[in-house]
Every structure is written in structure tokens, then in C-alpha cells.
Scaffold this motif. Structure first.
Motif, PDB file in Angstrom:
ATOM      1  N   GLU A   1      -0.919  -1.897  11.303  1.00 10.27           N
ATOM      2  CA  GLU A   1       0.171  -2.306  10.215  1.00 10.27           C
ATOM      3  C   GLU A   1       1.148  -1.368  10.108  1.00 10.27           C
ATOM      4  O   GLU A   1       0.888  -0.255   9.390  1.00 10.27           O
ATOM      5  N   VAL A   2       2.428  -1.808  10.393  1.00 15.46           N
ATOM      6  CA  VAL A   2       3.601  -0.717  10.179  1.00 15.46           C
ATOM      7  C   VAL A   2       4.130  -1.097   8.738  1.00 15.46           C
ATOM      8  O   VAL A   2       4.042  -2.183   8.180  1.00 15.46           O
ATOM      9  N   ALA A   3       4.539   0.041   8.134  1.00 19.31           N
ATOM     10  CA  ALA A   3       5.164  -0.094   6.838  1.00 19.31           C
ATOM     11  C   ALA A   3       4.342  -1.126   5.881  1.00 19.31           C
ATOM     12  O   ALA A   3       4.343  -1.774   5.046  1.00 19.31           O
ATOM     13  N   CYS A   4       2.925  -0.292   5.737  1.00 26.69           N
ATOM     14  CA  CYS A   4       1.985  -1.398   5.141  1.00 26.69           C
ATOM     15  C   CYS A   4       1.990  -1.352   3.642  1.00 26.69           C
ATOM     16  O   CYS A   4       1.220  -2.321   2.906  1.00 26.69           O
ATOM     17  N   GLY A   5       2.878  -0.604   2.910  1.00 19.23           N
ATOM     18  CA  GLY A   5       2.683  -0.839   1.470  1.00 19.23           C
ATOM     19  C   GLY A   5       1.450  -0.650   0.833  1.00 19.23           C
ATOM     20  O   GLY A   5       0.793   0.053   1.165  1.00 19.23           O
ATOM     21  N   LEU A   6       1.058  -1.754   0.108  1.00 17.95           N
ATOM     22  CA  LEU A   6      -0.147  -1.931  -0.659  1.00 17.95           C
ATOM     23  C   LEU A   6      -1.191  -2.428   0.318  1.00 17.95           C
ATOM     24  O   LEU A   6      -2.329  -2.448  -0.083  1.00 17.95           O
ATOM     25  N   GLY A   7      -0.895  -2.776   1.525  1.00 15.28           N
ATOM     26  CA  GLY A   7      -1.990  -3.042   2.525  1.00 15.28           C
ATOM     27  C   GLY A   7      -2.500  -4.521   2.678  1.00 15.28           C
ATOM     28  O   GLY A   7      -3.434  -4.664   3.264  1.00 15.28           O
ATOM     29  N   LEU A   8      -1.785  -5.360   1.776  1.00 17.61           N
ATOM     30  CA  LEU A   8      -2.756  -6.743   1.811  1.00 17.61           C
ATOM     31  C   LEU A   8      -2.778  -7.142   3.173  1.00 17.61           C
ATOM     32  O   LEU A   8      -3.763  -7.705   3.437  1.00 17.61           O
ATOM     33  N   PRO A   9      -1.600  -7.413   4.230  1.00 18.61           N
ATOM     34  CA  PRO A   9      -2.084  -7.932   5.683  1.00 18.61           C
ATOM     35  C   PRO A   9      -3.060  -7.178   6.377  1.00 18.61           C
ATOM     36  O   PRO A   9      -3.885  -7.877   7.031  1.00 18.61           O
TER      37      PRO A   9
ATOM     38  N   VAL B   1       0.295   4.926   2.000  1.00 16.94           N
ATOM     39  CA  VAL B   1      -0.757   5.032   2.805  1.00 16.94           C
ATOM     40  C   VAL B   1      -2.046   5.137   2.072  1.00 16.94           C
ATOM     41  O   VAL B   1      -3.118   4.467   2.344  1.00 16.94           O
ATOM     42  N   ARG B   2      -2.100   6.154   1.167  1.00 18.59           N
ATOM     43  CA  ARG B   2      -3.096   6.318   0.229  1.00 18.59           C
ATOM     44  C   ARG B   2      -3.402   5.108  -0.456  1.00 18.59           C
ATOM     45  O   ARG B   2      -4.497   4.666  -0.919  1.00 18.59           O
ATOM     46  N   PHE B   3      -2.388   4.468  -1.070  1.00 21.58           N
ATOM     47  CA  PHE B   3      -2.750   3.238  -1.933  1.00 21.58           C
ATOM     48  C   PHE B   3      -3.286   2.150  -1.001  1.00 21.58           C
ATOM     49  O   PHE B   3      -4.271   1.533  -1.384  1.00 21.58           O
ATOM     50  N   ALA B   4      -2.690   1.983   0.289  1.00 25.44           N
ATOM     51  CA  ALA B   4      -3.412   1.019   1.109  1.00 25.44           C
ATOM     52  C   ALA B   4      -4.925   1.301   1.481  1.00 25.44           C
ATOM     53  O   ALA B   4      -5.790   0.423   1.499  1.00 25.44           O
ATOM     54  N   ALA B   5      -5.174   2.463   1.699  1.00 22.09           N
ATOM     55  CA  ALA B   5      -6.395   3.027   1.854  1.00 22.09           C
ATOM     56  C   ALA B   5      -7.465   2.842   0.643  1.00 22.09           C
ATOM     57  O   ALA B   5      -8.477   2.162   0.856  1.00 22.09           O
TER      58      ALA B   5
ATOM     59  N   ASN C   1      -7.075   0.538  -1.542  1.00 20.27           N
ATOM     60  CA  ASN C   1      -7.226  -0.843  -1.895  1.00 20.27           C
ATOM     61  C   ASN C   1      -8.058  -1.570  -0.785  1.00 20.27           C
ATOM     62  O   ASN C   1      -8.836  -2.569  -1.026  1.00 20.27           O
ATOM     63  N   ALA C   2      -8.010  -0.902   0.745  1.00 24.41           N
ATOM     64  CA  ALA C   2      -9.223  -1.223   1.746  1.00 24.41           C
ATOM     65  C   ALA C   2     -10.529  -1.022   1.086  1.00 24.41           C
ATOM     66  O   ALA C   2     -11.451  -1.958   1.169  1.00 24.41           O
ATOM     67  N   ARG C   3     -10.618  -0.025   0.581  1.00 27.79           N
ATOM     68  CA  ARG C   3     -12.083   0.820   0.001  1.00 27.79           C
ATOM     69  C   ARG C   3     -12.466  -0.459  -1.172  1.00 27.79           C
ATOM     70  O   ARG C   3     -13.559  -0.661  -1.445  1.00 27.79           O
ATOM     71  N   LEU C   4     -11.360  -0.552  -2.156  1.00 24.93           N
ATOM     72  CA  LEU C   4     -11.582  -1.527  -3.317  1.00 24.93           C
ATOM     73  C   LEU C   4     -12.240  -2.958  -2.893  1.00 24.93           C
ATOM     74  O   LEU C   4     -12.882  -3.522  -3.655  1.00 24.93           O
ATOM     75  N   ASN C   5     -11.820  -3.463  -1.606  1.00 27.20           N
ATOM     76  CA  ASN C   5     -12.272  -4.746  -1.091  1.00 27.20           C
ATOM     77  C   ASN C   5     -13.561  -4.463  -0.151  1.00 27.20           C
ATOM     78  O   ASN C   5     -14.057  -5.613   0.296  1.00 27.20           O
ATOM     79  N   GLY C   6     -14.001  -3.347  -0.200  1.00 24.48           N
ATOM     80  CA  GLY C   6     -15.561  -3.128   0.508  1.00 24.48           C
ATOM     81  C   GLY C   6     -15.346  -2.734   1.974  1.00 24.48           C
ATOM     82  O   GLY C   6     -16.300  -2.576   2.709  1.00 24.48           O
ATOM     83  N   PHE C   7     -14.145  -2.241   2.455  1.00 28.06           N
ATOM     84  CA  PHE C   7     -13.908  -1.798   3.810  1.00 28.06           C
ATOM     85  C   PHE C   7     -13.933  -0.468   3.815  1.00 28.06           C
ATOM     86  O   PHE C   7     -13.235   0.418   3.060  1.00 28.06           O
ATOM     87  N   ARG C   8     -14.413  -0.041   5.090  1.00 24.42           N
ATOM     88  CA  ARG C   8     -14.742   1.800   5.189  1.00 24.42           C
ATOM     89  C   ARG C   8     -14.136   1.862   6.757  1.00 24.42           C
ATOM     90  O   ARG C   8     -13.654   3.082   6.996  1.00 24.42           O
ATOM     91  N   ASP C   9     -14.209   0.897   7.556  1.00 22.21           N
ATOM     92  CA  ASP C   9     -13.962   1.240   9.035  1.00 22.21           C
ATOM     93  C   ASP C   9     -12.385   1.041   9.224  1.00 22.21           C
ATOM     94  O   ASP C   9     -11.979  -0.079   9.888  1.00 22.21           O
ATOM     95  N   PHE C  10     -11.727   1.904   9.026  1.00 19.58           N
ATOM     96  CA  PHE C  10     -10.134   1.765   9.154  1.00 19.58           C
ATOM     97  C   PHE C  10      -9.402   3.249   9.281  1.00 19.58           C
ATOM     98  O   PHE C  10     -10.367   4.241   9.018  1.00 19.58           O
TER      99      PHE C  10
ATOM    100  N   THR D   1      -5.739   5.596   9.019  1.00 24.01           N
ATOM    101  CA  THR D   1      -4.350   5.709   8.393  1.00 24.01           C
ATOM    102  C   THR D   1      -3.502   6.516   9.148  1.00 24.01           C
ATOM    103  O   THR D   1      -3.938   7.617   9.931  1.00 24.01           O
ATOM    104  N   ALA D   2      -2.251   6.667   8.984  1.00 22.86           N
ATOM    105  CA  ALA D   2      -1.314   7.271   9.549  1.00 22.86           C
ATOM    106  C   ALA D   2       0.159   7.175   9.156  1.00 22.86           C
ATOM    107  O   ALA D   2       0.658   6.369   8.391  1.00 22.86           O
ATOM    108  N   ALA D   3       0.835   8.354   8.857  1.00 23.99           N
ATOM    109  CA  ALA D   3       2.351   8.343   8.324  1.00 23.99           C
ATOM    110  C   ALA D   3       3.048   8.186   9.737  1.00 23.99           C
ATOM    111  O   ALA D   3       3.256   8.943  10.793  1.00 23.99           O
ATOM    112  N   LEU D   4       3.757   7.142   9.889  1.00 25.72           N
ATOM    113  CA  LEU D   4       4.602   6.679  10.749  1.00 25.72           C
ATOM    114  C   LEU D   4       5.992   6.010  10.343  1.00 25.72           C
ATOM    115  O   LEU D   4       6.010   5.266   9.634  1.00 25.72           O
ATOM    116  N   ASP D   5       7.033   6.536  11.040  1.00 24.56           N
ATOM    117  CA  ASP D   5       8.586   6.092  10.898  1.00 24.56           C
ATOM    118  C   ASP D   5       8.450   5.122  12.141  1.00 24.56           C
ATOM    119  O   ASP D   5       8.149   5.396  13.237  1.00 24.56           O
TER     120      ASP D   5
END
Length: 228
Positions: A86-94, A115-119, A121-130, A132-136
């Protein structure tokens, strides 16, 4: 070049429920985005390259993309999970929607705090297998992905060409990119530019918004890689 909005620019978090195609995803976001813009480091970054931390809002195009991700018939019968960037993930919903469909997601953004917020939020929804990357967008990842996801990436006129170039480098042969856009003027040349880069882009109508609120019309581009 990746950037990090200082953590102390966030004066608290607000939790909301994003309802998408019968799914309910929990998301934390900064409580008051005005505080982000008032922080001296954010103002300094804007002065140097006009960077604004748009990631702190949940935009309609992110909902459009999440809806498209949930509707896609993913082929998940391989020996390994299907990798998505996911590029420019923001809050990570997609990306979270992709995790719910069994994909393995790398959340990436120019802003490391996003990226920290997206991560989170992923954990908040019960996911762990993901991952992260800082990407331009100006610097494609070192490897290609079979799935690339992005929403509201063409808010400036030059970004359609930048996105087409990025996808040409980041999308694996036989892969699929889903790109959601709220019909911004800057996205008008994207399909042509993608085709020139060997990436046929098929536009499909999309609509999304807060339940009970305004619905925004947009487009989801299905981008594939033309072999050879």
C-alpha cells in the motif's frame, strides 16, 4: 525522501469505525489535525518543499479503494500469501481491508508517523502479519510486488506521471494495481501515461463516503502489466 512528523505534534487520538461493504474497521487518527500544521517542524517542512501531512484524515478515496479490495476475487491458493504494497497508506484502511482478505501487506508512506498509525490500526483490527516501510513515490521499492494499492495519489498535476513511473518499477509481471481517485483533474492523463509505460489501466466507477453523509464519486483504476 522519507519524512517523520514529530510524534508530539499529535495531541491525542480519536477512534472511528469505518464501515465498508458490510465490514467494520476500527481506525485511530490524530484528534486535531490543526495541531499538526501548527507544529514548528511541520511548518518548516512545508517551507522547504510544501509538504502537508494529509495522511491524518480518512479520505473518501481510501474508502473507495477498500471497497474495491474487498470486492476483488483474489487468487490465494499459492504456497505463500499474496504480497501487497500500500503506497501512501495514511491511516491504512485499504491495507487493512487487504489483510482481512488474506493478503500480506506492506504499509508504506513518505511520512514515518503515518506508517506507525497504519501499523497500530492493523493491530487494532487483530492483524499481526504485515510489514512497514518509509517509501517515497519518487523512489520505487527495491523489489516488485504482485499487488500495489494506492488512493488519492494524484492531487498535483505532475503526480500522474510520477505514479505511472512508480508502478512500472514496483508492479510485478502479471500483477495488479488498484488505484482510487476522487476524479481530480490531475488524474485525467493517468490512464494514457500508464498505457505508455506498458500498464493498461481500466477505469471503473466508484463512490464512497461516511454513512449518512455526502457520497463522493470517483474512479478505481485496475492497472495490469503488459508483458513484453
Amino acid at each position: 525522501m522519507p519524512h517523520a512528523t514529530p510524534a508530539d505534534a499529535v495531541k491525542g487520538r480519536v477512534r472511528e469505525i469505518a464501515f465498508v461493504s458490510g465490514h467494520a474497521f476500527r481506525l485511530d487518527r490524530p484528534a486535531d489535525t490543526d495541531h499538526l500544521f501548527d507544529h514548528p517542524a511541520v511548518r518548516a517542512r512545508y517551507g522547504s518543499d510544501e509538504y502537508i501531512p494529509y495522511w491524518a484524515e480518512l479520505w473518501p478515496a481510501a474508502r473507495m479503494l477498500a471497497k474495491a479490495v474487498l470486492a476483488e476475487r483474489w487468487v490465494l491458493d499459492g504456497p505463500e500469501p499474496l504480497d501487497a504494497l500500500e503506497v501512501a497508506c495514511g491511516l491504512g484502511l485499504p491495507g487493512i481491508a487487504a489483510l482481512s482478505r488474506g493478503l500480506r501487506v506492506t504499509f508504506s508512506d513518505l511520512d514515518e508517523l503515518a506508517v506507525r498509525f497504519a501499523a497500530d490500526n492493523a493491530r487494532l483490527n487483530g492483524f499481526r502479519d504485515f510489514a512497514t516501510a518509509a517509501l517515497d513515490l519518487r523512489c520505487p521499492p527495491p523489489r516488485r510486488f504482485p499487488v500495489v494499492l494506492g488512493s488519492d495519489l494524484m492531487y498535483e498535476p505532475h503526480m500522474a506521471a510520477m505514479l505511472a513511473t512508480f508502478l512500472a518499477a514496483a508492479l510485478a509481471p502479471g500483477g495488479l494495481a488498484l488505484i482510487a481517485d476522487p476524479n481530480r483533474d490531475g488524474a485525467k492523463p493517468f490512464a494514457h501515461l500508464a498505457w505508455k509505460a506498458g500498464l493498461p489501466a481500466t477505469p471503473t466507477f466508484a463512490r464512497a463516503g461516511v454513512p449518512g453523509g455526502e457520497r463522493v464519486k470517483g474512479t478505481v483504476y485496475r492497472v495490469t502489466r503488459r508483458d513484453g
